[in-house]
Design an enzyme around this catalytic site. Structure first.
Site, PDB file in Angstrom:
ATOM      1  N   ASP A 157       0.846  -1.196   0.000  1.00  0.00           N
ATOM      2  CA  ASP A 157       0.000   0.000   0.000  1.00  0.00           C
ATOM      3  C   ASP A 157       0.883   1.248   0.000  1.00  0.00           C
ATOM      4  O   ASP A 157       2.097   1.182   0.226  1.00  0.00           O
ATOM      5  CB  ASP A 157      -0.902  -0.009   1.245  1.00  0.00           C
ATOM      6  CG  ASP A 157      -2.053   0.971   1.151  1.00  0.00           C
ATOM      7  OD1 ASP A 157      -2.221   1.605   0.092  1.00  0.00           O
ATOM      8  OD2 ASP A 157      -2.785   1.098   2.144  1.00  0.00           O
ATOM      9  N   LYS A 158       0.215   2.373  -0.233  1.00  0.00           N
ATOM     10  CA  LYS A 158       0.858   3.696  -0.196  1.00  0.00           C
ATOM     11  C   LYS A 158       0.014   4.590   0.692  1.00  0.00           C
ATOM     12  O   LYS A 158      -1.199   4.408   0.772  1.00  0.00           O
ATOM     13  CB  LYS A 158       0.885   4.178  -1.627  1.00  0.00           C
ATOM     14  CG  LYS A 158       1.234   5.520  -2.067  1.00  0.00           C
ATOM     15  CD  LYS A 158       0.463   6.753  -2.013  1.00  0.00           C
ATOM     16  CE  LYS A 158      -0.986   6.928  -2.016  1.00  0.00           C
ATOM     17  NZ  LYS A 158      -1.457   8.319  -1.999  1.00  0.00           N
ATOM     18  N   HIS A 159       0.647   5.535   1.355  1.00  0.00           N
ATOM     19  CA  HIS A 159      -0.155   6.528   2.077  1.00  0.00           C
ATOM     20  C   HIS A 159       0.507   7.879   1.906  1.00  0.00           C
ATOM     21  O   HIS A 159       1.726   7.993   1.956  1.00  0.00           O
ATOM     22  CB  HIS A 159      -0.272   6.180   3.558  1.00  0.00           C
ATOM     23  CG  HIS A 159      -1.425   6.868   4.224  1.00  0.00           C
ATOM     24  ND1 HIS A 159      -2.695   6.370   4.219  1.00  0.00           N
ATOM     25  CD2 HIS A 159      -1.492   8.051   4.887  1.00  0.00           C
ATOM     26  CE1 HIS A 159      -3.501   7.186   4.861  1.00  0.00           C
ATOM     27  NE2 HIS A 159      -2.796   8.216   5.290  1.00  0.00           N
ATOM     28  N   SER A 160      -0.309   8.886   1.694  1.00  0.00           N
ATOM     29  CA  SER A 160       0.214  10.242   1.551  1.00  0.00           C
ATOM     30  C   SER A 160      -0.033  11.000   2.852  1.00  0.00           C
ATOM     31  O   SER A 160      -1.031  10.766   3.538  1.00  0.00           O
ATOM     32  CB  SER A 160      -0.518  10.925   0.391  1.00  0.00           C
ATOM     33  OG  SER A 160      -0.545  12.315   0.581  1.00  0.00           O
ATOM     34  N   LYS A 192      -3.397   2.803  11.152  1.00  0.00           N
ATOM     35  CA  LYS A 192      -4.282   2.087  10.224  1.00  0.00           C
ATOM     36  C   LYS A 192      -3.495   1.230   9.248  1.00  0.00           C
ATOM     37  O   LYS A 192      -3.934   0.137   8.890  1.00  0.00           O
ATOM     38  CB  LYS A 192      -5.283   2.992   9.509  1.00  0.00           C
ATOM     39  CG  LYS A 192      -4.857   4.374   9.153  1.00  0.00           C
ATOM     40  CD  LYS A 192      -6.044   5.195   8.637  1.00  0.00           C
ATOM     41  CE  LYS A 192      -5.565   6.508   8.063  1.00  0.00           C
ATOM     42  NZ  LYS A 192      -5.446   7.566   9.037  1.00  0.00           N
ATOM     43  N   LYS A 193      -2.329   1.701   8.842  1.00  0.00           N
ATOM     44  CA  LYS A 193      -1.557   0.912   7.876  1.00  0.00           C
ATOM     45  C   LYS A 193      -1.015  -0.368   8.536  1.00  0.00           C
ATOM     46  O   LYS A 193      -1.013  -1.432   7.926  1.00  0.00           O
ATOM     47  CB  LYS A 193      -0.412   1.752   7.302  1.00  0.00           C
ATOM     48  CG  LYS A 193      -0.899   2.908   6.465  1.00  0.00           C
ATOM     49  CD  LYS A 193      -1.611   2.441   5.199  1.00  0.00           C
ATOM     50  CE  LYS A 193      -2.672   3.396   4.748  1.00  0.00           C
ATOM     51  NZ  LYS A 193      -3.363   3.018   3.516  1.00  0.00           N
ATOM     52  N   ARG A 200      -9.261  16.065  15.050  1.00  0.00           N
ATOM     53  CA  ARG A 200      -8.129  16.892  14.595  1.00  0.00           C
ATOM     54  C   ARG A 200      -8.523  17.765  13.417  1.00  0.00           C
ATOM     55  O   ARG A 200      -8.076  18.909  13.287  1.00  0.00           O
ATOM     56  CB  ARG A 200      -6.947  16.001  14.211  1.00  0.00           C
ATOM     57  CG  ARG A 200      -6.246  15.373  15.403  1.00  0.00           C
ATOM     58  CD  ARG A 200      -5.262  14.305  14.937  1.00  0.00           C
ATOM     59  NE  ARG A 200      -4.231  14.805  14.083  1.00  0.00           N
ATOM     60  CZ  ARG A 200      -3.725  14.148  13.029  1.00  0.00           C
ATOM     61  NH1 ARG A 200      -4.172  12.953  12.707  1.00  0.00           N
ATOM     62  NH2 ARG A 200      -2.773  14.672  12.299  1.00  0.00           N
ATOM     63  N   SER A 211      -1.394   8.440  13.357  1.00  0.00           N
ATOM     64  CA  SER A 211      -2.623   8.312  12.566  1.00  0.00           C
ATOM     65  C   SER A 211      -2.395   7.417  11.352  1.00  0.00           C
ATOM     66  O   SER A 211      -3.132   6.450  11.117  1.00  0.00           O
ATOM     67  CB  SER A 211      -3.062   9.715  12.117  1.00  0.00           C
ATOM     68  OG  SER A 211      -4.027   9.635  11.105  1.00  0.00           O
ATOM     69  N   THR A 221      -9.377  10.746   0.403  1.00  0.00           N
ATOM     70  CA  THR A 221      -9.718   9.743  -0.611  1.00  0.00           C
ATOM     71  C   THR A 221     -11.169   9.259  -0.453  1.00  0.00           C
ATOM     72  O   THR A 221     -11.867   9.046  -1.444  1.00  0.00           O
ATOM     73  CB  THR A 221      -8.736   8.558  -0.486  1.00  0.00           C
ATOM     74  OG1 THR A 221      -7.423   9.092  -0.647  1.00  0.00           O
ATOM     75  CG2 THR A 221      -8.975   7.502  -1.542  1.00  0.00           C
TER      76      THR A 221
HETATM   77  N1  URA Z   1      -3.165  11.170   6.668  1.00  0.00           N
HETATM   78  C1  URA Z   1      -3.614  10.497   7.756  1.00  0.00           C
HETATM   79  O1  URA Z   1      -4.162   9.401   7.634  1.00  0.00           O
HETATM   80  N2  URA Z   1      -3.442  11.059   8.950  1.00  0.00           N
HETATM   81  C2  URA Z   1      -2.833  12.247   9.132  1.00  0.00           C
HETATM   82  O2  URA Z   1      -2.709  12.677  10.250  1.00  0.00           O
HETATM   83  C3  URA Z   1      -2.370  12.947   7.990  1.00  0.00           C
HETATM   84  C4  URA Z   1      -2.548  12.377   6.765  1.00  0.00           C
END
Ligand code: URA
Length: 433
Positions: free
Chosen positions: A79-82, A186-187, A167, A182, A119
């Site tokens: 996976d990727k996360h930004s 989840k990742k 937040r 954060s 997303t």
């Molecule tokens: N993406 C996230 O899932 N959490 C953050 O705090 C910032 C970007």
């Protein structure tokens, strides 16, 4: 334990113990911690920070606030996360591309955060689509389609789900500790083998300078690798929107165009998506040229588009999204150009201000309960460095009514500086392993 004592420690610049942070994360998930306490906790962390050990403890506590998934699939789970930017809709293309390349992508995503788009909000612009699936459905769609972009199910990192929403509306996003906890909670709960992090840097990002982005990338990469997930990061430019569209339906439309092979509509989005996908395949041991070739073919052949459409149908969206997306995406009633008030070059774009224009149009939330308008936003946003003559279009605005459009047009003009010629910086600033 008592939430007040934990918040007081943070207020006094002390880091709570691992047990206290674990308890707080559990309390976010169970409701034992109130919204007010969660908001005060977030603000105290933003202002005073945690130690490295505290950040890892909060990340693990939030990961363990729900289930941690395990997979048994005939390919890598990646996976990727930004870290969040504007016009950043990479995920919608990246997940199906990787699925076509034989990987499995259980992508637990987020909603808009601060000035940045989310997303899930983008996907929900597609009528009928339900991103709130059970863990069983997430497993099924991931196995059968190869990718599933969904909300954290009730069981995956519920502590993040709650803190994220708080937040978003309490000006407590910009913190290395909170962003790390954060994203990684989840990742890591999704049970990934490999993760690439797209750490955004610039006016439209939470991290405005390369030094801040580097610190966040290092924290993320160290914490994720330390937790057993092979992780690297790319620091990428966010001094202009990644795609020339900002909003929900309008970003989905750009992704559909790219997956239909019209990559010229969003060259930076295309290039970065290819780069991130290829990097993940390289981390699986693939040769660079082969990885880039496979990723590009996944798009040019139409296979990624077909896979995306399968995922949309599996999530309850229209079955013919690959061919008829224009008819399904909502359209705003007021559409008009914003024009350049002067002649010169686009010398700076305040991405955060543009993101807030979209929030102001109704494309994001000011309070947790706000309903997002999927149709509003900006398209054809001009690129950094472009020469303009007074009266030329800066972008096209999509609004719910004339008053919103007038206010947004003034804010867009204020966010885009016209001055001397500038050369945009590189899209990928550096890699962190
Ligand atoms: N993406 C996230 O899932 N959490 C953050 O705090 C910032 C970007």
């Amino acid at each position: 334990m008592d939430a007040r004592a934990i918040i007081a420690k943070l207020r006094e610049k002390q880091t709570p113990s691992q047990d206290e942070l674990t308890w707080f994360a559990q309390g976010l998930a169970s409701g034992a911690v109130s919204d007010a306490q969660a908001g005060a906790f977030a603000m105290a962390v933003v202002l005073n920070g945690l130690t490295d050990a505290g950040r890892v403890a909060l990340t693990q506590g939030m990961r363990d606030s729900g289930d941690v998934m395990k997979w048994d699939l005939p390919g890598p789970v990646i996976d990727k996360h930004s870290t969040g930017g504007v016009g950043d809709c990479v995920s919608l293309i990246l997940a199906p591309v990787l699925a076509v390349c034989g990987a499995y992508v259980p992508m637990i995503s987020g909603r808009g955060l601060g000035h940045t788009g989310g997303t899930l909000d983008k996907l929900e612009a597609i009528p009928g689509l339900n991103i709130n699936v059970s863990e069983k459905q997430l497993r099924l769609i991931t196995r059968e389609v190869g990718c599933a972009i969904v909300s954290a199910t009730g069981q995956i990192a519920p502590a993040d789900r709650r803190l994220y929403a708080i937040r978003d509306v309490t000006a407590t996003v910009e913190s290395v500790d909170l962003i790390t906890a954060s994203i990684l909670s989840k990742k890591l709960a999704a049970g990934l083998d490999t993760l690439i992090l797209d750490v955004k840097c610039g006016s439209g990002a939470f991290m405005k300078t390369p030094d801040e982005a580097r610190a966040l990338a290092r924290a993320l990469v160290d914490a994720a690798n330390g937790a057993g997930c092979k992780t690297a990061a790319m620091i990428t430019d966010m001094n202009q929107p990644l795609a020339p569209a900002l909003g929900n339906a309008v970003e989905v439309a750009v992704c559909m165009e790219v997956m239909a092979g019209n990559t010229d509509v969003a060259p930076r989005l295309y290039d970065l998506t290819v780069g991130l996908c290829a990097q993940l395949l390289i981390m699986q041991g693939e040769d660079t040229a082969a990885a880039v070739g496979r990723v590009k073919t996944a798009i040019s052949s139409g296979a990624a588009m077909e896979r995306f459409a399968q995922m949309i149908a599996a999530l309850g969206g229209p079955p013919d999204m690959a061919h008829d997306w224009h008819t399904h995406l909502p359209k705003a009633p007021v559409v008009g150009e914003v024009t350049a008030p002067a002649t010169g070059h686009i010398s700076a774009i305040d991405g955060e201000a543009l993101g807030l224009v979209v929030v102001g149009l109704g494309g994001g939330r000011r309070v947790e309960t706000d309903r997002v308008d999927p149709a509003v936003g900006l398209t054809e946003v001009i690129g950094l460095g472009t020469a303009v003559t007074r009266g030329d279009p800066l972008c096209v605005l999509h609004a719910a009514n004339e008053d919103d459009a007038v206010e947004a047009a003034m804010a867009v003009q204020a966010a885009i500086t016209i001055g001397d010629a500038v050369e945009p910086g590189p899209l990928v600033i550096e890699g962190i392993t």
